[in-house]
Design a protein around this motif. Sequence first.
Motif, PDB file in Angstrom:
ATOM      1  N   VAL A 140       0.881  -1.163   0.000  1.00  0.00           N
ATOM      2  CA  VAL A 140       0.000   0.000   0.000  1.00  0.00           C
ATOM      3  C   VAL A 140       0.918   1.212   0.000  1.00  0.00           C
ATOM      4  CG1 VAL A 140      -1.778   1.275   1.235  1.00  0.00           C
ATOM      5  CG2 VAL A 140      -1.783  -1.227   1.302  1.00  0.00           C
ATOM      6  N   SER A 141       1.001   1.883  -1.156  1.00  0.00           N
ATOM      7  CA  SER A 141       1.838   3.076  -1.277  1.00  0.00           C
ATOM      8  C   SER A 141       0.974   4.285  -0.935  1.00  0.00           C
ATOM      9  CB  SER A 141       2.384   3.191  -2.699  1.00  0.00           C
ATOM     10  OG  SER A 141       3.109   4.393  -2.826  1.00  0.00           O
ATOM     11  N   LEU A 142       1.182   4.824   0.244  1.00  0.00           N
ATOM     12  CA  LEU A 142       0.317   5.910   0.714  1.00  0.00           C
ATOM     13  C   LEU A 142       0.483   7.183  -0.101  1.00  0.00           C
ATOM     14  CD1 LEU A 142       0.464   5.389   4.568  1.00  0.00           C
ATOM     15  CD2 LEU A 142      -1.132   4.437   2.896  1.00  0.00           C
ATOM     16  N   LYS A 143       1.676   7.435  -0.626  1.00  0.00           N
ATOM     17  CA  LYS A 143       1.867   8.653  -1.415  1.00  0.00           C
ATOM     18  C   LYS A 143       1.066   8.594  -2.712  1.00  0.00           C
ATOM     19  CE  LYS A 143       5.895   7.493  -4.121  1.00  0.00           C
ATOM     20  NZ  LYS A 143       7.035   7.990  -4.796  1.00  0.00           N
ATOM     21  N   LEU A 179      -5.895   9.415  -0.114  1.00  0.00           N
ATOM     22  CA  LEU A 179      -6.283   9.421   1.291  1.00  0.00           C
ATOM     23  C   LEU A 179      -7.053  10.693   1.630  1.00  0.00           C
ATOM     24  CD1 LEU A 179      -2.976   8.142   2.840  1.00  0.00           C
ATOM     25  CD2 LEU A 179      -5.193   7.063   3.120  1.00  0.00           C
ATOM     26  N   THR A 180      -8.163  10.510   2.289  1.00  0.00           N
ATOM     27  CA  THR A 180      -8.962  11.634   2.757  1.00  0.00           C
ATOM     28  C   THR A 180      -9.159  11.469   4.251  1.00  0.00           C
ATOM     29  OG1 THR A 180     -10.153  11.653   0.656  1.00  0.00           O
ATOM     30  CG2 THR A 180     -11.162  12.836   2.480  1.00  0.00           C
ATOM     31  N   PRO A 181      -8.852  12.479   5.037  1.00  0.00           N
ATOM     32  CA  PRO A 181      -9.102  12.357   6.473  1.00  0.00           C
ATOM     33  C   PRO A 181     -10.570  12.010   6.736  1.00  0.00           C
ATOM     34  CG  PRO A 181      -7.796  14.306   6.025  1.00  0.00           C
ATOM     35  CD  PRO A 181      -8.254  13.769   4.697  1.00  0.00           C
ATOM     36  N   VAL A 182     -10.778  11.197   7.751  1.00  0.00           N
ATOM     37  CA  VAL A 182     -12.134  10.800   8.104  1.00  0.00           C
ATOM     38  C   VAL A 182     -12.897  12.045   8.543  1.00  0.00           C
ATOM     39  CG1 VAL A 182     -13.505   9.393   9.685  1.00  0.00           C
ATOM     40  CG2 VAL A 182     -11.388   8.471   8.710  1.00  0.00           C
ATOM     41  N   ASN A 183     -14.076  12.230   7.953  1.00  0.00           N
ATOM     42  CA  ASN A 183     -14.910  13.388   8.291  1.00  0.00           C
ATOM     43  C   ASN A 183     -16.272  12.901   8.783  1.00  0.00           C
ATOM     44  OD1 ASN A 183     -16.571  12.848   5.995  1.00  0.00           O
ATOM     45  ND2 ASN A 183     -15.153  13.979   4.697  1.00  0.00           N
ATOM     46  N   PHE A 232     -19.920  -4.522   4.868  1.00  0.00           N
ATOM     47  CA  PHE A 232     -18.590  -4.002   4.572  1.00  0.00           C
ATOM     48  C   PHE A 232     -18.215  -4.260   3.120  1.00  0.00           C
ATOM     49  CE2 PHE A 232     -18.524  -5.151   9.138  1.00  0.00           C
ATOM     50  CZ  PHE A 232     -18.424  -3.868   9.657  1.00  0.00           C
ATOM     51  N   SER A 233     -19.203  -4.251   2.244  1.00  0.00           N
ATOM     52  CA  SER A 233     -18.967  -4.570   0.835  1.00  0.00           C
ATOM     53  C   SER A 233     -18.371  -3.403   0.046  1.00  0.00           C
ATOM     54  CB  SER A 233     -20.273  -5.024   0.169  1.00  0.00           C
ATOM     55  OG  SER A 233     -21.266  -4.001   0.272  1.00  0.00           O
ATOM     56  N   SER A 234     -18.460  -2.204   0.566  1.00  0.00           N
ATOM     57  CA  SER A 234     -17.919  -1.034  -0.129  1.00  0.00           C
ATOM     58  C   SER A 234     -16.391  -1.101  -0.196  1.00  0.00           C
ATOM     59  CB  SER A 234     -18.336   0.247   0.587  1.00  0.00           C
ATOM     60  OG  SER A 234     -17.653   1.359   0.048  1.00  0.00           O
ATOM     61  N   SER A 235     -15.845  -0.572  -1.267  1.00  0.00           N
ATOM     62  CA  SER A 235     -14.379  -0.541  -1.423  1.00  0.00           C
ATOM     63  C   SER A 235     -13.713   0.320  -0.357  1.00  0.00           C
ATOM     64  CB  SER A 235     -14.007  -0.043  -2.824  1.00  0.00           C
ATOM     65  OG  SER A 235     -14.465   1.278  -3.012  1.00  0.00           O
ATOM     66  N   ARG A 236     -14.472   1.162   0.325  1.00  0.00           N
ATOM     67  CA  ARG A 236     -13.872   2.001   1.376  1.00  0.00           C
ATOM     68  C   ARG A 236     -13.321   1.155   2.527  1.00  0.00           C
ATOM     69  NH1 ARG A 236     -18.735   4.266   1.153  1.00  0.00           N
ATOM     70  NH2 ARG A 236     -20.342   3.134   2.241  1.00  0.00           N
ATOM     71  N   SER A 283       1.659  12.412   8.051  1.00  0.00           N
ATOM     72  CA  SER A 283       0.233  12.457   8.380  1.00  0.00           C
ATOM     73  C   SER A 283      -0.579  11.466   7.558  1.00  0.00           C
ATOM     74  CB  SER A 283      -0.307  13.874   8.193  1.00  0.00           C
ATOM     75  OG  SER A 283      -0.154  14.294   6.846  1.00  0.00           O
ATOM     76  N   MET A 284      -0.114  11.145   6.362  1.00  0.00           N
ATOM     77  CA  MET A 284      -0.862  10.200   5.536  1.00  0.00           C
ATOM     78  C   MET A 284      -0.948   8.830   6.212  1.00  0.00           C
ATOM     79  SD  MET A 284       1.808   9.670   2.423  1.00  0.00           S
ATOM     80  CE  MET A 284       3.526   9.380   2.760  1.00  0.00           C
ATOM     81  N   LEU A 285       0.015   8.484   7.044  1.00  0.00           N
ATOM     82  CA  LEU A 285      -0.043   7.214   7.764  1.00  0.00           C
ATOM     83  C   LEU A 285      -1.136   7.258   8.827  1.00  0.00           C
ATOM     84  CD1 LEU A 285       0.940   4.375   8.337  1.00  0.00           C
ATOM     85  CD2 LEU A 285       2.785   5.367   9.729  1.00  0.00           C
ATOM     86  N   LYS A 286      -1.263   8.356   9.522  1.00  0.00           N
ATOM     87  CA  LYS A 286      -2.331   8.487  10.524  1.00  0.00           C
ATOM     88  C   LYS A 286      -3.694   8.369   9.844  1.00  0.00           C
ATOM     89  CE  LYS A 286      -4.414   9.593  14.438  1.00  0.00           C
ATOM     90  NZ  LYS A 286      -5.739   9.021  14.333  1.00  0.00           N
ATOM     91  N   VAL A 287      -3.853   9.018   8.702  1.00  0.00           N
ATOM     92  CA  VAL A 287      -5.119   8.954   7.969  1.00  0.00           C
ATOM     93  C   VAL A 287      -5.394   7.512   7.530  1.00  0.00           C
ATOM     94  CG1 VAL A 287      -6.359   9.741   5.913  1.00  0.00           C
ATOM     95  CG2 VAL A 287      -5.015  11.372   7.256  1.00  0.00           C
ATOM     96  N   TYR A 288      -4.387   6.833   7.009  1.00  0.00           N
ATOM     97  CA  TYR A 288      -4.539   5.426   6.619  1.00  0.00           C
ATOM     98  C   TYR A 288      -4.998   4.593   7.813  1.00  0.00           C
ATOM     99  CZ  TYR A 288      -3.168   0.613   5.678  1.00  0.00           C
ATOM    100  OH  TYR A 288      -3.161  -0.757   5.577  1.00  0.00           O
ATOM    101  N   LEU A 289      -4.344   4.761   8.950  1.00  0.00           N
ATOM    102  CA  LEU A 289      -4.692   3.976  10.133  1.00  0.00           C
ATOM    103  C   LEU A 289      -6.111   4.275  10.608  1.00  0.00           C
ATOM    104  CD1 LEU A 289      -1.240   4.072  11.938  1.00  0.00           C
ATOM    105  CD2 LEU A 289      -2.311   2.080  10.822  1.00  0.00           C
ATOM    106  N   GLU A 290      -6.581   5.516  10.432  1.00  0.00           N
ATOM    107  CA  GLU A 290      -7.974   5.834  10.749  1.00  0.00           C
ATOM    108  C   GLU A 290      -8.923   5.023   9.865  1.00  0.00           C
ATOM    109  OE1 GLU A 290      -8.390  10.068  10.287  1.00  0.00           O
ATOM    110  OE2 GLU A 290      -7.614  10.456  12.292  1.00  0.00           O
ATOM    111  N   HIS A 291      -8.554   4.827   8.607  1.00  0.00           N
ATOM    112  CA  HIS A 291      -9.381   4.045   7.687  1.00  0.00           C
ATOM    113  C   HIS A 291      -9.325   2.548   8.014  1.00  0.00           C
ATOM    114  CE1 HIS A 291     -10.747   7.062   4.741  1.00  0.00           C
ATOM    115  NE2 HIS A 291      -9.621   7.695   5.074  1.00  0.00           N
ATOM    116  N   VAL A 292      -8.245   2.105   8.627  1.00  0.00           N
ATOM    117  CA  VAL A 292      -8.084   0.696   8.979  1.00  0.00           C
ATOM    118  C   VAL A 292      -8.851   0.334  10.256  1.00  0.00           C
ATOM    119  CG1 VAL A 292      -6.342  -0.938   9.834  1.00  0.00           C
ATOM    120  CG2 VAL A 292      -5.910   0.359   7.756  1.00  0.00           C
ATOM    121  N   CYS A 293      -9.014   1.280  11.140  1.00  0.00           N
ATOM    122  CA  CYS A 293      -9.701   1.023  12.421  1.00  0.00           C
ATOM    123  C   CYS A 293     -11.208   0.970  12.186  1.00  0.00           C
ATOM    124  CB  CYS A 293      -9.364   2.113  13.430  1.00  0.00           C
ATOM    125  SG  CYS A 293      -7.668   2.078  13.994  1.00  0.00           S
TER     126      CYS A 293
END
Length: 184
Positions: free
Chosen positions: A36-39, A43-47, A63-67, A93-103
Amino acid sequence: MKTLFINACVREESRTLQLCREYMKRHWEKETVTEVSLKDSLLTPVNETMLRQRDADISVGDFSSSRYDWAKDFADADEILIGAPYWDCSFPSMLKVYLEHVCVNGITFGYGSDGAPMALCKAKKLIYITTAGGYLASPNSLELYLKELCAMFGIGEMEMHKAEGLDIWGNDVDAILKEAMEKL
């Protein structure tokens, strides 16, 4: 074995990325690695809108959505490598955003009837590789955060590798990187 490499390196000549590639070469079969190449990710911060949609999906177990693909890949990996340089007393910061999407409750963790978190990830080990121009505090902010996530996700072992002092005048950068590679 399914292995997941989360690449939070921005530069192609990244010293962190060099160490990660060496780690993978020594420990993983290339065919098993999902990167997973974050650059390169959008990535969009969770809103609030995303949280409302996620809550709705969790409530019906859909959980069928690609999100949710990142969370599913994370939960399904047998071993995870996170490569992230250490900048300005933090990590990209892109790693923090990724981890928010993983949780995601219901994919990477859940809650028992007593309210206690339940681990849903398969990985037994998470490896964190970083480099720093200066010297890292021990523990550093990402190390602490990853330990908390590992506990919540049920990942029993976290291993950290680092090369530091790389931008200090007079330090032998090649020797520091060579020593770090030998420890991998």
